[in-house]
Scaffold this motif. Structure first.
Motif, short mmCIF file in Angstrom:
data_model
loop_
_atom_site.label_atom_id
_atom_site.label_comp_id
_atom_site.label_asym_id
_atom_site.label_seq_id
_atom_site.Cartn_x
_atom_site.Cartn_y
_atom_site.Cartn_z
N ASP A 1 37.76 0.43 4.69
CA ASP A 1 36.62 0.75 5.55
C ASP A 1 35.72 1.82 4.96
O ASP A 1 34.49 1.74 5.09
N LEU B 1 33.58 0.31 2.11
CA LEU B 1 32.53 -0.52 2.70
C LEU B 1 31.43 0.34 3.32
O LEU B 1 30.24 0.04 3.18
N ALA C 1 29.19 1.75 0.59
CA ALA C 1 28.27 0.72 0.09
C ALA C 1 27.14 0.47 1.08
O ALA C 1 25.98 0.32 0.69
N ASN C 2 27.46 0.46 2.36
CA ASN C 2 26.44 0.23 3.38
C ASN C 2 25.49 1.41 3.54
O ASN C 2 24.34 1.24 3.93
N ARG D 1 27.93 -2.63 -4.62
CA ARG D 1 28.20 -3.97 -4.09
C ARG D 1 29.71 -4.15 -4.11
O ARG D 1 30.35 -3.99 -5.13
N LEU E 1 31.13 -8.43 0.32
CA LEU E 1 31.63 -7.77 1.53
C LEU E 1 30.69 -6.67 2.01
O LEU E 1 30.63 -6.37 3.19
N ALA E 2 29.99 -6.03 1.08
CA ALA E 2 29.04 -4.97 1.42
C ALA E 2 28.10 -4.80 0.24
O ALA E 2 28.49 -5.03 -0.89
N PRO E 3 26.86 -4.42 0.45
CA PRO E 3 26.30 -4.03 1.74
C PRO E 3 26.04 -5.24 2.62
O PRO E 3 25.85 -6.35 2.14
N GLU E 4 26.03 -4.97 3.91
CA GLU E 4 25.76 -6.01 4.88
C GLU E 4 24.30 -6.39 4.84
O GLU E 4 23.44 -5.56 4.57
#
Length: 69
Positions: free
Chosen positions: A39, A42, A45-46, A54, A64-67
């Motif tokens: 988590d 992620l 990255a977000n 990435r 999986l991220a970034p969203e």
């Protein structure tokens, strides 16, 4: 994956997850070439303002991220 060309050196990754990322010559880099997409990774990255991080699934290549916004 860290894109040093996109990194602006904001340091968000190293601030959020100092056990996984570090700043080298002012740019964020992962401490290990591959990290578990937990988590906190992620989140880093977000939160990256330049989208320089990435996170992909090593087995499938799925992003999986970034969203997506």
């Amino acid at each position: 994956m860290s894109d040093s060309g996109a990194c602006a050196g904001a340091g968000v990754c190293a601030s959020v997850v100092p056990t996984r990322f570090k700043l080298v010559d002012g740019y964020g880099e992962p401490i290990e070439p591959e990290v578990e997409p937990d988590d906190q990774v992620l989140l880093a990255a977000n939160l990256c303002p330049m989208g320089a991080l990435r996170v992909t699934d090593a087995a499938t290549g799925e992003l999986l991220a970034p969203e997506d916004d």
